[in-house]
Design a protein around this motif. Structure first.
Motif, PDB file in Angstrom:
ATOM      1  N   HIS A   1       5.790   0.245  13.829  1.00  0.00           N
ATOM      2  CA  HIS A   1       5.021  -0.827  13.187  1.00  0.00           C
ATOM      3  C   HIS A   1       5.930  -1.571  12.208  1.00  0.00           C
ATOM      4  O   HIS A   1       6.572  -0.960  11.355  1.00  0.00           O
ATOM      5  CB  HIS A   1       3.817  -0.264  12.447  1.00  0.00           C
TER       6      HIS A   1
ATOM      7  N   CYS B   1       0.860  -1.169   0.000  1.00  0.00           N
ATOM      8  CA  CYS B   1       0.000   0.000   0.000  1.00  0.00           C
ATOM      9  C   CYS B   1       0.905   1.230   0.000  1.00  0.00           C
ATOM     10  O   CYS B   1       1.638   1.455   0.959  1.00  0.00           O
ATOM     11  CB  CYS B   1      -0.918   0.007   1.219  1.00  0.00           C
TER      12      CYS B   1
ATOM     13  N   ASP C   1      -2.142  -3.283   9.538  1.00  0.00           N
ATOM     14  CA  ASP C   1      -2.706  -4.317  10.404  1.00  0.00           C
ATOM     15  C   ASP C   1      -3.430  -5.390   9.597  1.00  0.00           C
ATOM     16  O   ASP C   1      -3.583  -6.527  10.056  1.00  0.00           O
ATOM     17  CB  ASP C   1      -3.671  -3.691  11.413  1.00  0.00           C
ATOM     18  N   MET C   2      -3.865  -5.045   8.376  1.00  0.00           N
ATOM     19  CA  MET C   2      -4.522  -6.024   7.498  1.00  0.00           C
ATOM     20  C   MET C   2      -3.505  -6.903   6.768  1.00  0.00           C
ATOM     21  O   MET C   2      -3.883  -7.840   6.089  1.00  0.00           O
ATOM     22  CB  MET C   2      -5.391  -5.301   6.472  1.00  0.00           C
TER      23      MET C   2
ATOM     24  N   PRO D   1      -4.774   7.101  10.167  1.00  0.00           N
ATOM     25  CA  PRO D   1      -5.338   5.798  10.537  1.00  0.00           C
ATOM     26  C   PRO D   1      -5.466   4.836   9.362  1.00  0.00           C
ATOM     27  O   PRO D   1      -5.443   3.621   9.560  1.00  0.00           O
ATOM     28  CB  PRO D   1      -6.714   6.164  11.123  1.00  0.00           C
ATOM     29  N   PHE D   2      -5.604   5.369   8.133  1.00  0.00           N
ATOM     30  CA  PHE D   2      -5.687   4.493   6.966  1.00  0.00           C
ATOM     31  C   PHE D   2      -4.425   3.644   6.856  1.00  0.00           C
ATOM     32  O   PHE D   2      -4.490   2.425   6.628  1.00  0.00           O
ATOM     33  CB  PHE D   2      -5.875   5.330   5.698  1.00  0.00           C
ATOM     34  N   ASP D   3      -3.262   4.275   7.021  1.00  0.00           N
ATOM     35  CA  ASP D   3      -1.997   3.555   6.921  1.00  0.00           C
ATOM     36  C   ASP D   3      -1.914   2.462   7.975  1.00  0.00           C
ATOM     37  O   ASP D   3      -1.490   1.334   7.696  1.00  0.00           O
ATOM     38  CB  ASP D   3      -0.819   4.515   7.096  1.00  0.00           C
ATOM     39  N   LEU D   4      -2.306   2.796   9.183  1.00  0.00           N
ATOM     40  CA  LEU D   4      -2.241   1.827  10.278  1.00  0.00           C
ATOM     41  C   LEU D   4      -3.176   0.651  10.026  1.00  0.00           C
ATOM     42  O   LEU D   4      -2.805  -0.509  10.230  1.00  0.00           O
ATOM     43  CB  LEU D   4      -2.602   2.514  11.592  1.00  0.00           C
ATOM     44  N   GLU D   5      -4.376   0.945   9.550  1.00  0.00           N
ATOM     45  CA  GLU D   5      -5.337  -0.132   9.296  1.00  0.00           C
ATOM     46  C   GLU D   5      -4.854  -1.049   8.180  1.00  0.00           C
ATOM     47  O   GLU D   5      -4.993  -2.270   8.261  1.00  0.00           O
ATOM     48  CB  GLU D   5      -6.702   0.452   8.943  1.00  0.00           C
ATOM     49  N   MET D   6      -4.280  -0.463   7.119  1.00  0.00           N
ATOM     50  CA  MET D   6      -3.776  -1.289   6.026  1.00  0.00           C
ATOM     51  C   MET D   6      -2.627  -2.175   6.490  1.00  0.00           C
ATOM     52  O   MET D   6      -2.531  -3.345   6.108  1.00  0.00           O
ATOM     53  CB  MET D   6      -3.329  -0.406   4.863  1.00  0.00           C
TER      54      MET D   6
ATOM     55  N   TYR E   1       3.573   6.130  12.989  1.00  0.00           N
ATOM     56  CA  TYR E   1       3.615   4.773  13.557  1.00  0.00           C
ATOM     57  C   TYR E   1       5.013   4.183  13.329  1.00  0.00           C
ATOM     58  O   TYR E   1       5.163   3.198  12.600  1.00  0.00           O
ATOM     59  CB  TYR E   1       2.532   3.899  12.907  1.00  0.00           C
TER      60      TYR E   1
END
Length: 218
Positions: free
Chosen positions: A57, A20, A37-38, A30-35, A54
């Motif tokens: 991560h 991504c 984590d996916m 938050p979009f970056d973090l959610e991607m 982050y």
């Protein structure tokens, strides 16, 4: 109001980790973090901040560079990003672009077929979409026509920060968030949405406590 049907794109088979690319990062992304984590490898690019929000991560990499049409001491290009990070064209890579009006020049100077080769899904925040400026509007429409050769918009959201325009009983904003899916991944039975729709699981007002701007599809 019409019923809303959610379509999941068919999986793209690949043994490599999907990537991504996030162009335009802030202290809260938050979009970056959610991607991440996916399971995506997230590549963040922005020279306006010191580091990723982050930094610890394991699947997020930060590059202190802007992204534009040409390379310079603090700017890279999307082609260079693809070349440097060994993209697998079989993976479901995603591009997220929010670079404050520089997206237009970026898109004007890239081969969209190459973009489609490596990114089945792209998300853009389009700035300065002012319909009162005829020359600028035509330039914007030419870029969107290039995108529409390979991609289909699957979701649109108006951003309050672009202001609110009203004409012919329709609301509009000069700041649009548009999600695209490559055309070969659109299900054969997918149909365009007609009418007014809000997607509470996807949309959120950009300015808290302001009602979202409704989107009407015709």
């Amino acid at each position: 109001m019409v019923d809303i049907v959610y379509y999941a794109p068919p999986p793209i088979k690949s043994d490599s980790l999907p990537k991504c690319v996030s162009l335009g990062v802030s202290d809260y992304s938050p979009f970056d973090l959610e991607m991440a984590d996916m399971g995506y490898e997230v590549l963040e690019y922005d020279a306006s901040i010191k580091s990723s929000p982050y930094p610890n991560h394991p699947r997020i990499k930060f590059f202190k560079k802007f992204v534009g049409a040409v390379e310079s001491h603090n700017t890279t290009t999307l082609i260079q990003i693809i070349n440097e990070n060994k993209f697998d064209e079989r993976a479901h890579n995603i591009l997220q672009c929010d670079i404050e009006d520089a997206e237009w020049e970026l898109l004007e100077n890239i081969d969209i077929s190459l973009l489609a080769k490596y990114f089945p899904q792209i998300l853009f925040e389009f700035h300065n979409c002012n319909p009162d400026d005829e020359a600028l509007t035509q330039r914007r429409l030419a870029v969107l026509a290039k995108l529409n050769e390979y991609y289909c918009p699957i979701h649109t959201h108006f951003n309050h920060n672009g202001g609110l325009l009203f004409a012919q009983n329709l609301l509009f904003s000069s700041l649009l968030e548009v999600s695209y899916l490559r055309k070969d991944l659109i299900p054969n039975n997918a149909e365009p949405l007609i009418g007014s729709a809000t997607l509470p699981n996807l949309d959120y007002p950009n300015i808290p406590h302001y009602p979202d701007i409704p989107v009407i599809f015709g």
